[in-house]
Each structure stands twice: as C-alpha cells, then as structure tokens.
Enzyme design. Structure first.
Site, PDB file in Angstrom:
ATOM      1  N   CYS A 391      39.567  36.723  42.165  1.00  0.00           N
ATOM      2  CA  CYS A 391      40.082  36.424  40.823  1.00  0.00           C
ATOM      3  C   CYS A 391      40.311  34.923  40.623  1.00  0.00           C
ATOM      4  O   CYS A 391      39.366  34.198  40.368  1.00  0.00           O
ATOM      5  CB  CYS A 391      41.340  37.255  40.554  1.00  0.00           C
ATOM      6  SG  CYS A 391      41.641  37.485  38.799  1.00  0.00           S
ATOM      7  N   HIS A 522      39.478  42.279  41.467  1.00  0.00           N
ATOM      8  CA  HIS A 522      40.240  42.319  42.725  1.00  0.00           C
ATOM      9  C   HIS A 522      39.673  43.416  43.628  1.00  0.00           C
ATOM     10  O   HIS A 522      40.124  44.562  43.546  1.00  0.00           O
ATOM     11  CB  HIS A 522      41.713  42.628  42.445  1.00  0.00           C
ATOM     12  CG  HIS A 522      42.445  41.508  41.790  1.00  0.00           C
ATOM     13  ND1 HIS A 522      43.132  40.550  42.496  1.00  0.00           N
ATOM     14  CD2 HIS A 522      42.587  41.183  40.480  1.00  0.00           C
ATOM     15  CE1 HIS A 522      43.675  39.683  41.659  1.00  0.00           C
ATOM     16  NE2 HIS A 522      43.357  40.049  40.423  1.00  0.00           N
ATOM     17  N   GLU A 524      40.256  44.054  46.554  1.00  0.00           N
ATOM     18  CA  GLU A 524      41.249  44.571  47.521  1.00  0.00           C
ATOM     19  C   GLU A 524      41.878  45.891  47.070  1.00  0.00           C
ATOM     20  O   GLU A 524      42.394  46.648  47.887  1.00  0.00           O
ATOM     21  CB  GLU A 524      42.338  43.527  47.791  1.00  0.00           C
ATOM     22  CG  GLU A 524      43.257  43.183  46.613  1.00  0.00           C
ATOM     23  CD  GLU A 524      42.757  42.009  45.780  1.00  0.00           C
ATOM     24  OE1 GLU A 524      41.534  41.787  45.741  1.00  0.00           O
ATOM     25  OE2 GLU A 524      43.603  41.344  45.143  1.00  0.00           O
TER      26      GLU A 524
HETATM   27  N1  GLN Z   1      45.436  33.236  36.404  1.00  0.00           N
HETATM   28  C1  GLN Z   1      44.118  33.743  36.291  1.00  0.00           C
HETATM   29  C2  GLN Z   1      43.898  34.509  35.000  1.00  0.00           C
HETATM   30  O1  GLN Z   1      44.828  34.936  34.378  1.00  0.00           O
HETATM   31  C3  GLN Z   1      43.767  34.606  37.465  1.00  0.00           C
HETATM   32  C4  GLN Z   1      44.587  35.837  37.589  1.00  0.00           C
HETATM   33  C5  GLN Z   1      44.506  36.487  38.936  1.00  0.00           C
HETATM   34  O2  GLN Z   1      44.127  35.861  39.917  1.00  0.00           O
HETATM   35  N2  GLN Z   1      44.882  37.735  39.028  1.00  0.00           N
HETATM   36  O3  GLN Z   1      42.782  34.701  34.567  1.00  0.00           O
END
Ligand code: GLN
Length: 545
Positions: A391, A522, A524
């Site tokens: 992400c 994600h 994970e």
């Molecule tokens: N801060 C970033 C966004 O909002 C990534 C979010 C995250 O890593 N879950 O897009």
C-alpha cells in the site's frame, strides 16, 4: 437426518487481558472444524466506536480489513488464518454498531411507542446479530469471543445477552472462560484463587462457565485441575491446560492433547470425527519447528517510542504473512523493525540495510519518516535487495522511481504535499469530497476488489493466474497522468483494476531487479498458514535464491 440446532459457544476472559483469547478462540474453532463441522467465529468489541477504522493501531492493534471492507479488530484476522475461511461482516460487532442499529430502529418508530431499554431491546439486538451470523454462514457452531475481561463495565451488556441466549436455547450454548493461573516464583506454586474469583464474578452475572482454559507459564497439574474444578463448579476434565508455547500454531494441537476436542463435543452433544492432522495443520507446525535456515527481513516504517510488543500487534497480519511464506519455504524469518527517521538524521545510516536479505515497507499514513523510507527504497532498488511494498510501500516505491529514475525532482504524494509539482500519488475524485466534508469513518477504498494481472510479469508468476482479488484500505492512488512516463522509464504496472483505470501492482522487470514489487492492496490480509499469500511467497522465494 434432521439438521442439528446451531450451537453457540461464548468465550469470555477471566483475571486479565493479553493472554491470547483470540488465539484460544481460533484454536477452539480449529478443533471443532477438524471434527468435520462448519464453524464460524465472531468478535464482540465492547468499544463505542462503530468499527475499528478510526482507532489508532499503536493503541488498539492492527485494523483488520475484511473482504466486505469492514474495518475490524485484529482477532478477526486470527480467526480467518486459523480456520482458513473468509468471514462476513455480520461476524463483527461493537457497542457502537449495536446502539447505532437500535437508535435507527427507534427513529423509524419500529418499537411502536415503547420505552426503548438496554434490556430487552439492546440485548435483543445483540442476540439477533449473533443468530444472523449463524444463519448467514450456515454454521453448525458459532463461536463468539466477548472482548475484555469479566467484570469490565464495558462488556456487561454482552455477557447479559449471552445469559439470555442460554435461557432461550437450552442445550445449545456453552461458556468457555479463558483464565490465568499465576506462578509466583517466590511461592513456587501455581495459584488458582484469581480464577476462582473471576468465576464467582461471572456467576454473579448469571453465567456459569462449562469449560475453563487455564493459561499459565507451564502445564497445570492434576491437583490444580481438581482444585479449579471443585471451586469453580466444573468437571476436572473440563479444565484445560494452556501453557506458554513457542509458536501460536501449536495451540490447537496442545488443546487437543489435553482432551479438549472430546470434552467440548460431548458438551455440545456432537459426534467426534477428529482428523489427527487437522487437515494439514500438523504438517505446517512440523515445518515451523524443523526449519533452521534463517532469513533476515527489515521492516522499515515510522516507529517511535513503541515497544516491540506494540509493533507486533500493529502489524500482526504482515508478520503472520511473512511467517506463512517463510515456513512453507523451510526458512525461519527474523524480523527487525527499522525506524526510517534514522536515515533522515544521518544519511550514512542507510548502510545498516546491508545486513538484510529482504526489505518490506508496510502500509501507513502521514509524513513522519517518509524521506527516510524513500531512501530505504532507493537502497533496495540500487542494491538489488528483494523489496515488497504494501500500500503506502507501493506508493512510495513509485515516488522513488519517479524522482530518481524518471528524474521528476520532488515528485510526491498529495497526502503529504498537496501542492507538489509532480503529484505522482493523488486523491481519487470521490475522496476529495469526503475529505472536504470531513467524513472519515469507513470512507476509504475498502475491502476486496478484482485485479487483472499482466502476463509474463513477476506478479503473474507469483499468482499463477490472470484474475485475482485482494483487500484494500487507502484513499490515494497512482496518478494516471504519469503512467506513460513511468512505464517508459521501465516501471511495469503488472496489476490493474479490470477497467485499467487503477494501478494495483507496480514492479521492476526481472532483468533489472530480482524482486522489486509493490501492491496498492494489502496482500497480508489473505494469507494463512495453509495458503500463504502469493506475493509474500514469491518475495521469500526470491530471498532464498
Ligand atoms: N496513506 C495511503 C493512502 O491513504 C496509504 C494507506 C495504507 O498504506 N493503508 O492511500
């Protein structure tokens, strides 16, 4: 044959928290599942928050995102990983979500002029939700973990609902208390008194545990079992010993060794059909204990003043996914937490990354440590260290590439620099409205979305198919304006939304780097011991090479 009534098992905490109620609950599920029953698991969080999305992970632990997009407690991740199942949103409830439903009903005149009360209206709503989870999942057995410890003001509502359910469904409910047996070294004896008192406290709420799981440093002896049995009104065989373990994956097997399966099935009136290996679980546990060769993974992020234990709670799914991939590849992962701010304080510190076989940048928000993280990503790219970005870790990888390979100086994400000249990562249109109006709860891009994988890429090799689905939690995206430029300089967008509008995976070609890949989702959240996530698996494989 007539279908059995749905069975409900409530798991409550006694004495104190932090002794592994989530893992114990998952393990109970695992045992019953191994006997051939369809099991589902619910978590009740006594918080007033409507969901876990607005909670700070360093305080509450990781926010686990379900397939549906509901942001929940990290225990939901434990359930999915242990049972290798996907749970629906019905399986998570908080005080806030229950009250919200009741208040909405009241506003809609559904209580027909009645005075709306905690008992029976709110407790009825809790019971409805539990039954709904059972119906939705068509489970034979529903396990409900009530957060907190017996005696907490916050969870009384749920204990009361459980008591009423026991009255309404006689023979179909069961209470398990997870208690703690201290072993004070100076006294040299395991003490059962706190457990006796916790049970009495629970008795005063009208609930009698049927089974007591006794967590302790070491295995509890028969004498202690008999004592707990006598003073807490349970049979000695219903006192299960749960000593500290080397690995959480041992827990279901250890429970079983103490006869847990037999006891719980008998009490539920269900037949025993245990598969001794727990459908491959035993084989995985063997790998965990047999693996010798170590791999060193550095997780780079913004951490400060947080102890190791806090971090391992904040990133539990990432840690677990690393373990699943590692043990299935017969290696032992050694994970270090690296505070990215140290690369900002002194550029020479970056050389410390030499010791790592692989680098991960996990998800995150905000500006702290960002330049340090970008330096670490540059290091991984230039030194050909396997890199996995999750992400934020993908967004920052694209920014590093834009700055140092494409030559777009000061390229940035508008999350940090709204007026950046090169807005490589930017807000989606819909999100701009959310932020303008200050609507934060449950408004990110959340949950599972389909993704199309480009043939011939590392992502394609990892997944072995062209259509996948993974879970998201973010507001920002790769800005389509720069895609051509990035691609021309050698970055591959190997995963996109089916309409090709959203960039979901970015990677460097094999000819340039052994493994440099970031995903906007994600990965994970979909990893389990028996099915490690494909990206983590490929990452570990590249390290092994
Ligand atoms: N801060 C970033 C966004 O909002 C990534 C979010 C995250 O890593 N879950 O897009």
């Amino acid at each position: 044959m007539q279908k059995q009534n749905t069975k409900y098992i409530f798991v409550l905490g006694g004495v104190m928290s932090g002794i592994g109620k989530g893992v114990a609950t998952s393990s109970i599920g695992k045992i019953i599942q191994a006997n051939g029953y369809k099991v589902t698991v619910m978590k009740i969080d006594p918080y007033v928050n409507v969901d876990a999305g607005t909670m700070n992970p360093t305080e509450h632990g990781e926010v686990f995102v379900m397939e549906s997009g509901l942001e929940t407690d990290q225990d939901m991740g434990n359930y999915e990983r242990f049972l290798d199942i996907t749970l629906p949103p019905e399986n998570y409830m908080t005080t806030g979500s229950v009250y919200r439903t009741v208040i909405e009903r009241e506003r809609n005149l559904e209580y027909k002029g009645k005075c709306v009360q905690i008992i029976p209206h709110v407790t009825n709503e809790v019971i409805n939700k539990i039954k709904e989870a059972g119906r939705k999942t068509k489970a034979d057995v529903v396990i409900i973990e009530i957060g907190g410890t017996t005696g907490d003001y916050e969870n009384q509502l749920f204990t009361e609902a459980a008591r009423q359910m026991n009255l309404r469904c006689p023979g179909d409910t069961l209470f398990v208390m997870l208690s703690f047996i201290p072993y004070p070294k100076k006294i040299g004896e395991m003490k059962t008194k706190p457990t006796q008192q916790a049970v009495r406290l629970l008795n005063s709420a009208g609930v009698q545990p049927d089974i007591i799981i006794a967590r302790s440093e070491r295995k509890i002896d028969d004498k202690r079992k008999e004592k707990i049995a006598l003073f807490c009104n349970v049979e000695p065989e219903a006192v299960i010993s749960a000593p500290d373990v080397e690995s959480i994956y041992d827990v279901p097997l250890n429970f079983e060794k103490d006869g847990f399966g037999k006891v719980i099935l008998k009490k539920l009136g269900l037949k025993n059909g245990a598969k001794t290996d727990f459908n491959g679980w035993g084989k995985f546990v063997k790998k965990v204990h047999q693996a010798k060769k170590k791999i060193k993974i550095g997780v780079v992020g913004k951490y400060f003043n947080t102890g190791d234990c806090v971090l391992s709670d904040s990133y539990i799914s990432v840690i677990e996914a690393i373990k699943h991939a590692s043990y299935n590849n017969d290696v032992v992962p050694e994970i270090d937490w690296i505070d990215a701010e140290m690369f900002e304080k002194d550029k020479r510190n970056i050389e410390m990354l030499k010791q790592y076989d692989g680098i991960i940048v996990p998800g995150g928000f905000g500006s702290r440590g960002i330049e340090g993280i970008i330096s670490a990503i540059k290091y991984a790219r230039e030194n050909k260290t396997p890199y996995l970005g999750l992400c934020y870790g993908m967004q920052l990888m694209v920014i590093e590439f834009a700055r140092n390979v494409v030559g777009l100086k000061n390229a940035h994400t508008t999350e940090i620099k709204p007026r950046a000249k090169y807005k490589i990562i930017d807000l989606m249109e819909k999100q701009k409205a959310n932020l303008r109006q200050g609507i934060y709860g449950a408004t990110m891009r959340l949950g599972a979305y389909p993704c199309t994988i480009k043939a011939g890429t590392t992502a394609a090799k990892a997944y072995g198919k062209s259509k996948i689905s993974e879970r998201h939690r973010h507001r920002y995206e790769v800005n389509n304006k720069y895609i051509k430029k990035l691609e021309k300089a050698g970055l591959i967008f190997s995963g996109t939304s089916p309409n090709k509008k959203l960039m979901e995976i970015a990677e460097l070609p094999k000819s340039k780097h052994p493994f440099m890949l970031g995903s906007q989702f994600h990965p994970e959240f979909t990893s389990s011991p028996l099915h490690p996530n494909s990206l983590f698996n490929e990452f570990v494989k590249s390290i092994k090479k």
